[in-house]
Design a protein around this motif. Structure first.
Motif, mmCIF file in Angstrom:
data_model
loop_
_atom_site.group_PDB
_atom_site.id
_atom_site.type_symbol
_atom_site.label_atom_id
_atom_site.label_comp_id
_atom_site.label_asym_id
_atom_site.label_seq_id
_atom_site.Cartn_x
_atom_site.Cartn_y
_atom_site.Cartn_z
ATOM 1 N N LEU A 1 39.839 47.204 49.327
ATOM 2 C CA LEU A 1 40.076 45.991 48.546
ATOM 3 C C LEU A 1 40.128 46.331 47.059
ATOM 4 C CD1 LEU A 1 37.805 43.459 50.449
ATOM 5 C CD2 LEU A 1 40.273 43.822 50.684
ATOM 6 N N ARG A 2 40.794 45.491 46.283
ATOM 7 C CA ARG A 2 40.931 45.774 44.848
ATOM 8 C C ARG A 2 39.554 46.021 44.232
ATOM 9 N NH1 ARG A 2 43.490 41.184 41.278
ATOM 10 N NH2 ARG A 2 45.065 41.142 42.937
ATOM 11 N N GLY A 3 39.512 47.028 43.373
ATOM 12 C CA GLY A 3 38.245 47.410 42.755
ATOM 13 C C GLY A 3 37.547 48.557 43.455
ATOM 14 N N TYR A 4 37.991 48.901 44.661
ATOM 15 C CA TYR A 4 37.306 49.907 45.466
ATOM 16 C C TYR A 4 38.226 51.063 45.839
ATOM 17 C CZ TYR A 4 33.501 46.543 46.244
ATOM 18 O OH TYR A 4 32.455 45.665 46.087
ATOM 19 N N GLY A 5 37.606 52.213 46.117
ATOM 20 C CA GLY A 5 38.328 53.345 46.657
ATOM 21 C C GLY A 5 39.532 53.721 45.827
ATOM 22 N N GLY A 6 40.676 53.892 46.489
ATOM 23 C CA GLY A 6 41.897 54.285 45.807
ATOM 24 C C GLY A 6 42.700 53.144 45.243
ATOM 25 N N SER A 7 42.243 51.905 45.434
ATOM 26 C CA SER A 7 42.980 50.746 44.923
ATOM 27 C C SER A 7 42.730 50.550 43.436
ATOM 28 C CB SER A 7 42.583 49.479 45.696
ATOM 29 O OG SER A 7 42.993 49.579 47.048
ATOM 30 N N ASP A 8 43.625 49.801 42.796
ATOM 31 C CA ASP A 8 43.487 49.532 41.371
ATOM 32 C C ASP A 8 42.224 48.735 41.096
ATOM 33 O OD1 ASP A 8 45.805 50.887 40.871
ATOM 34 O OD2 ASP A 8 47.026 49.106 40.446
ATOM 35 N N LYS A 9 41.741 48.855 39.839
ATOM 36 C CA LYS A 9 40.486 48.225 39.431
ATOM 37 C C LYS A 9 40.714 47.458 38.123
ATOM 38 C CE LYS A 9 38.237 52.075 41.669
ATOM 39 N NZ LYS A 9 39.522 52.523 42.276
ATOM 40 N N PRO A 10 41.282 46.255 38.220
ATOM 41 C CA PRO A 10 41.498 45.482 36.995
ATOM 42 C C PRO A 10 40.194 45.277 36.229
ATOM 43 C CG PRO A 10 42.579 44.454 38.884
ATOM 44 C CD PRO A 10 41.723 45.544 39.427
ATOM 45 N N ALA A 11 40.304 45.211 34.913
ATOM 46 C CA ALA A 11 39.113 45.092 34.076
ATOM 47 C C ALA A 11 38.598 43.660 33.999
ATOM 48 C CB ALA A 11 39.406 45.620 32.673
ATOM 49 N N GLU A 12 39.488 42.679 34.113
ATOM 50 C CA GLU A 12 39.099 41.285 33.899
ATOM 51 C C GLU A 12 38.329 40.735 35.097
ATOM 52 O OE1 GLU A 12 42.210 42.351 34.133
ATOM 53 O OE2 GLU A 12 42.823 42.556 32.029
ATOM 54 N N VAL A 13 37.250 40.015 34.818
ATOM 55 C CA VAL A 13 36.478 39.387 35.889
ATOM 56 C C VAL A 13 37.360 38.457 36.709
ATOM 57 C CG1 VAL A 13 34.605 37.766 36.372
ATOM 58 C CG2 VAL A 13 34.271 39.574 34.673
ATOM 59 N N GLU A 14 38.238 37.700 36.037
ATOM 60 C CA GLU A 14 39.070 36.706 36.712
ATOM 61 C C GLU A 14 40.022 37.343 37.719
ATOM 62 O OE1 GLU A 14 38.686 36.998 33.432
ATOM 63 O OE2 GLU A 14 37.333 35.289 33.110
ATOM 64 N N ALA A 15 40.253 38.650 37.597
ATOM 65 C CA ALA A 15 41.161 39.332 38.513
ATOM 66 C C ALA A 15 40.580 39.468 39.913
ATOM 67 C CB ALA A 15 41.513 40.713 37.970
ATOM 68 N N TYR A 16 39.317 39.086 40.095
ATOM 69 C CA TYR A 16 38.672 39.221 41.393
ATOM 70 C C TYR A 16 38.439 37.862 42.059
ATOM 71 C CZ TYR A 16 38.256 43.980 39.867
ATOM 72 O OH TYR A 16 38.569 45.234 39.433
ATOM 73 N N ARG A 17 39.155 36.849 41.609
ATOM 74 C CA ARG A 17 39.048 35.536 42.251
ATOM 75 C C ARG A 17 39.522 35.617 43.697
ATOM 76 N NH1 ARG A 17 41.864 33.912 37.757
ATOM 77 N NH2 ARG A 17 43.565 33.206 39.122
ATOM 78 N N LEU B 1 30.860 44.225 41.433
ATOM 79 C CA LEU B 1 30.024 43.125 40.946
ATOM 80 C C LEU B 1 30.871 41.952 40.460
ATOM 81 C CD1 LEU B 1 27.385 45.273 39.038
ATOM 82 C CD2 LEU B 1 26.988 43.944 41.129
ATOM 83 N N ASN B 2 32.087 42.239 40.040
ATOM 84 C CA ASN B 2 32.960 41.163 39.572
ATOM 85 C C ASN B 2 33.358 40.198 40.689
ATOM 86 O OD1 ASN B 2 32.920 41.882 36.895
ATOM 87 N ND2 ASN B 2 34.799 43.087 36.984
ATOM 88 N N TYR B 3 33.226 40.611 41.938
ATOM 89 C CA TYR B 3 33.457 39.669 43.046
ATOM 90 C C TYR B 3 32.475 38.502 42.936
ATOM 91 C CZ TYR B 3 36.640 42.645 45.790
ATOM 92 O OH TYR B 3 37.717 43.365 46.241
ATOM 93 N N TYR B 4 31.221 38.819 42.623
ATOM 94 C CA TYR B 4 30.206 37.780 42.462
ATOM 95 C C TYR B 4 30.473 36.965 41.195
ATOM 96 C CZ TYR B 4 27.676 40.480 45.973
ATOM 97 O OH TYR B 4 27.320 41.133 47.125
ATOM 98 N N ARG B 5 30.798 37.644 40.109
ATOM 99 C CA ARG B 5 30.975 36.975 38.819
ATOM 100 C C ARG B 5 32.186 36.049 38.802
ATOM 101 N NH1 ARG B 5 29.607 42.824 36.038
ATOM 102 N NH2 ARG B 5 27.352 42.707 36.445
ATOM 103 N N ALA B 6 33.217 36.408 39.562
ATOM 104 C CA ALA B 6 34.436 35.595 39.587
ATOM 105 C C ALA B 6 34.343 34.424 40.546
ATOM 106 C CB ALA B 6 35.631 36.470 39.954
ATOM 107 N N ASN B 7 33.508 34.539 41.591
ATOM 108 C CA ASN B 7 33.518 33.543 42.659
ATOM 109 C C ASN B 7 32.209 32.790 42.851
ATOM 110 O OD1 ASN B 7 36.258 34.172 43.905
ATOM 111 N ND2 ASN B 7 35.308 36.194 43.934
#
Length: 266
Positions: free
Chosen positions: A53-69, A183-189
């Motif tokens: 999932l985004r943010g993990y492993g080989g996937s991209d990791k956007p910097a913005e918290v809102e990107a994990y909505r 951690l942004n999963y928690y912060r965004a949702n």
């Protein structure tokens, strides 16, 4: 394999042939979490699709918290399914992956064949589970504080004592720079006010659904899973694993595999 999901690259792996099954990991894992399930499901005749999932492993990791909505995470999974040629698939999720699986069934139910939620129940059942669940969820409030949560978790094996794969997971988080994105999963949702405000009513899930909860889970009470049946209009099945912790795929892989194959092949 890799797919572009509206500008975010998502890595995924595919194994086997047959009806597609998507496996969605949660915090703090990557697709590696499913290493005991992939061969068993592929041998049972399924095409197994496992994204980081985004943010993990080989996937991209956007910097913005809102990107994990959550709605963006749903879009990532749908993009992976389409890239893998799966117009419709069984969806299995654990932890945040289970939350995402519920969201997929609620917002894109036509793309979901069967749903399996491991550990985390329907969002309405979770929010109505009462004070006992909020006591278990204390760490979610800590995770909302940028920098403080990272300092507590980074390099601190004691904070990961419940995870059976703690050393490898912590090493992967640090090498991939995935701790803050996770951690942004928690912060965004899950903003702090969500713990006190009423949750909006959600429609029932229409697809056949199985919920699995383990008795030694330190983070989630049984009621938030058993209560999920009240929010499923399709066939509902509940399974309890006794003596098993939160990461049931690692602690009881044979039992989890048996349940998955029995339910998805039915």
């Amino acid at each position: 394999m890799r797919v572009d999901a509206k500008g975010v690259g998502i890595e995924y792996e595919v194994a086997g042939d047959g009806p597609p099954v998507v496996l969605l990991h949660g915090f703090p894992d990557s697709g590696r979490l499913w290493r005991h399930q992939v061969p068993a499901l592929a041998e049972a005749g399924f095409q197994v699709i496992v994204p980081d999932l985004r943010g993990y492993g080989g996937s991209d990791k956007p910097a913005e918290v809102e990107a994990y909505r959550r709605e963006l995470l749903v879009g990532d999974v749908l993009a992976v399914m389409s890239a893998a040629g799966a117009e419709r698939a069984h969806v299995v999720g654990h932890d945040w992956g289970a939350s995402l699986a519920w969201a997929l069934a609620l917002t894109a139910g036509e793309r979901v064949d069967h749903l399996v939620a491991l550990s985390v129940g329907h969002p309405s059942a979770f929010s109505s589970a009462g004070f006992a669940q909020y006591q278990k969820s204390w760490y979610m409030l800590l995770f909302l504080f940028p920098g403080i949560a990272e300092k507590w978790l980074s390099g601190n094996l004691g904070a990961w004592s419940h995870h059976p794969d703690a050393e490898a997971v912590l090493a992967e988080l640090e090498s991939n720079g995935s701790l803050t994105p996770g951690l942004n999963y928690y912060r965004a949702n899950l903003p702090a006010e969500s713990f006190v405000r009423p949750r909006r009513a959600l429609p029932p899930v229409q697809v056949p659904t199985m919920g699995v909860w383990s008795s030694e889970d330190p983070f989630l009470i049984e009621a938030q899973m058993t209560g999920s049946g009240d929010h499923v209009a399709g066939p509902w099945r509940y399974e309890r694993l006794d003596g098993v912790g939160h990461w049931m795929q690692l602690e009881a892989p044979d039992e989890v595999n048996r349940l998955l194959i029995d339910f998805l092949a039915g």
